[in-house]
Design an enzyme around this catalytic site. Structure first.
Site, PDB file in Angstrom:
ATOM      1  N   PRO A  18       0.816  -1.286  -0.082  1.00 48.14           N
ATOM      2  CA  PRO A  18       0.281  -0.165  -0.002  1.00 48.14           C
ATOM      3  C   PRO A  18       0.693   1.149  -0.078  1.00 48.14           C
ATOM      4  O   PRO A  18       1.554   1.647   0.668  1.00 48.14           O
ATOM      5  CB  PRO A  18      -0.142  -0.619   1.128  1.00 48.14           C
ATOM      6  CG  PRO A  18       0.290  -0.803   2.655  1.00 48.14           C
ATOM      7  CD  PRO A  18       0.755  -2.000   1.347  1.00 48.14           C
ATOM      8  N   MET A  19       0.576   2.105  -1.049  1.00 53.48           N
ATOM      9  CA  MET A  19       1.405   3.802  -1.419  1.00 53.48           C
ATOM     10  C   MET A  19       0.508   4.630  -1.303  1.00 53.48           C
ATOM     11  O   MET A  19      -0.569   3.742  -2.254  1.00 53.48           O
ATOM     12  CB  MET A  19       2.551   3.415  -2.573  1.00 53.48           C
ATOM     13  CG  MET A  19       3.400   2.014  -1.834  1.00 53.48           C
ATOM     14  SD  MET A  19       3.886   1.826  -3.416  1.00 53.48           S
ATOM     15  CE  MET A  19       3.292   0.708  -4.851  1.00 53.48           C
ATOM     16  N   CYS A 102       3.641   3.714   8.691  1.00 49.15           N
ATOM     17  CA  CYS A 102       4.445   4.875   7.597  1.00 49.15           C
ATOM     18  C   CYS A 102       5.309   5.690   8.388  1.00 49.15           C
ATOM     19  O   CYS A 102       4.930   5.504   9.696  1.00 49.15           O
ATOM     20  CB  CYS A 102       3.082   5.174   7.579  1.00 49.15           C
ATOM     21  SG  CYS A 102       3.371   7.595   6.733  1.00 49.15           S
ATOM     22  N   GLY A 205      10.996  -4.438   1.074  1.00 49.25           N
ATOM     23  CA  GLY A 205      12.348  -3.897   1.156  1.00 49.25           C
ATOM     24  C   GLY A 205      13.696  -3.795  -0.027  1.00 49.25           C
ATOM     25  O   GLY A 205      14.473  -4.915   0.716  1.00 49.25           O
ATOM     26  N   GLY A 228       6.863  -2.569  -3.526  1.00 47.39           N
ATOM     27  CA  GLY A 228       6.245  -1.478  -3.574  1.00 47.39           C
ATOM     28  C   GLY A 228       7.193  -0.730  -4.777  1.00 47.39           C
ATOM     29  O   GLY A 228       5.988  -0.323  -5.873  1.00 47.39           O
TER      30      GLY A 228
END
EC number: 1.3.1.-
Length: 342
Positions: A18-19, A102, A205, A228
Site C-alpha cells: 500500500p502506497m 508509515c 524493502g 512497493g
C-alpha cells in the site's frame, strides 16, 4: 500453500504494498493484470472515515477483479480505529490491514503509523480491538522499530500474533531511516524463524529484480514478498519474478507497445474513477516511471504533464509509441524515488 485465514495465496505470493497517492484502483488494476497476488488500498485515515471525509471514503472503493484485497487503516485512537474497522468491513474487502509502518511526519508525529512502535502496549490494545471489530482476517504492516536503538520487531510480532493478527508484513528499515540506506532483512528472518510465530511473514524493502527476489526468498525464508516502489511504472515485475522463480529464466522485456498500453489503461481508468481533471493531474506522477530510461523523452514528458486535454494526452501516447516503436528498455525494475507513505 500460504493462507491468510481462508484466503489462499499460492506457494510464494507477491503482494503489492500500500502506497499513499500511488496504490489507487487504476494503479492496482495494471498490477493485478501483471501478476500481483494480493493488493492493498492506499491507507485510510480512521479519523477521516469517521468524519465521512470524501477522500477517505473514496479509498474504500474496491472492484471484484482486485480480489483478494485488503483495506489498510491507520490512526492513533483505539476506539476510532475499532469504529472505522466496522465501517471498512462494510465495504466487503477480503481483509483489514493496520498500518504501523508509515514514517512520514504528518502521520507518525500524530501518534499513528510507525509511531506506535514506540508504544507496544498501545499497539497491542489497538490491534486487539480491531480484531474484535471485524469478522475478516486482520493483518499488519510495520517496520523493524523506531530507530537503530529500538528495533523491537520480534516482540511486536509475538504480541500482535497473540491478539489475533493472521499475517505480518515487515519493511526492513526503521522509521528513522525512512527509505534511505539498504533494507535489513536479517531481523525479518529472525521473526520468520521464531518457533512461536505461526502466521505468514512477508518481507518488504528493496526488491527490484527477479534475482534479488530469489536470493531473499532463499536466504531469509519468508512466506512471500511485498513489492512497493519497484512496481511504480513497472507492474511487469510481478510476472517477471514469478517466471524467474519457476524457471530460472527471464521474461522478455516489456515492449514499447506494452508500456504505452499500460499507461493508456492507467490513464483511462484514472479519468473514469476520479473525473477528468483530477484523473489527469494525478496520473502525471506516473509517466516518467512508465518510460524511465527512454532516450530524448523530455519533450513528450512535458506534453504529458502539462496538458489538461485528455484527447491530447492519448494522442501524445500514440506519438510516443510511433516514435519509439522497437526501442527495448532494460527488463528489470529499478526502485524509484517515493516520498509518500506506506
Amino acid at each position: 500453500m500460504v493462507k491468510i485465514g481462508n484466503i489462499e495465496l499460492g506457494e510464494f505470493p507477491l503482494l503489492l504494498a500500500p502506497m499513499e497517492d500511488v496504490s489507487d484502483p487504476p494503479f492496482r488494476q495494471v498490477c493485478k493484470e501483471n501478476g500481483a497476488d494480493m493488493m492493498y488500498t492506499e491507507f485510510v485515515s480512521s479519523e477521516g472515515l469517521i468524519r465521512n471525509a470524501h477522500k477517505s471514503v473514496q479509498k474504500l472503493d474496491i472492484f471484484e477483479y482486485e480480489r483478494p484485497i485488503g483495506i489498510q487503516l491507520f490512526g492513533s485512537d483505539v476506539d476510532t480505529m475499532a469504529e472505522c474497522t466496522r465501517i471498512a468491513t462494510g465495504a466487503n474487502p477480503d481483509l483489514i490491514d493496520i498500518n504501523y509502518g508509515c514514517p512520514v511526519k504528518k502521520v507518525a508525529c500524530r501518534g499513528a503509523g510507525a509511531a506506535l512502535l514506540q508504544d507496544v502496549p498501545l499497539m497491542t490494545k489497538m490491534t486487539e480491538e480491531v480484531v474484535k471489530a471485524t469478522h475478516l482476517p486482520v493483518t499488519v504492516k510495520t517496520r523493524l522499530g523506531w530507530d537503530e536503538s529500538t528495533k523491537n520487531i520480534e516482540e511486536v510480532a509475538e504480541r500482535l500474533q497473540d491478539v489475533g493478527i493472521q499475517a505480518l508484513s515487515i519493511h526492513g528499515r526503521t522509521r528513522a531511516q525512512l527509505y534511505k540506506g539498504e533494507a535489513d532483512w536479517t531481523l525479518i528472518a529472525k521473526v520468520k524463524n521464531n518457533p512461536r510465530i505461526k502466521i505468514p511473514i512477508f518481507g518488504n524493502g528493496d526488491i527490484d529484480s527477479p534475482e534479488k527476489a530469489l536470493d531473499y526468498k532463499n536466504r531469509f525464508g519468508v512466506d512471500g514478498i511485498m513489492i512497493g516502489r519497484a512496481a511504480i511504472g513497472y507492474p511487469w515485475i510481478f510476472n517477471e519474478i514469478k517466471h524467474f522463480l519457476a524457471t530460472g529464466e527471464y521474461l522478455p522485456a516489456p515492449t514499447m507497445e506494452q508500456r504505452v498500453a499500460a499507461a493508456r489503461q492507467h490513464l483511462k481508468f484514472s479519468i473514469q474513477w476520479k473525473g477528468d481533471t483530477l484523473g489527469m493531474l494525478e496520473m502525471r506522477r506516473h509517466y516518467s516511471n512508465y518510460f524511465r530510461g527512454l532516450p530524448h523523452f523530455k519533450e513528450y514528458r512535458m506534453k504529458l504533464v502539462q496538458t489538461l486535454d485528455k484527447d491530447e494526452l492519448f494522442e501524445t501516447l500514440d506519438i510516443v509509441l510511433k516514435e519509439f516503436d522497437g526501442v527495448v528498455l532494460e527488463s528489470k525494475a529499478k526502485v524509484v524515488e517515493y516520498g509518500g507513505a506506506d
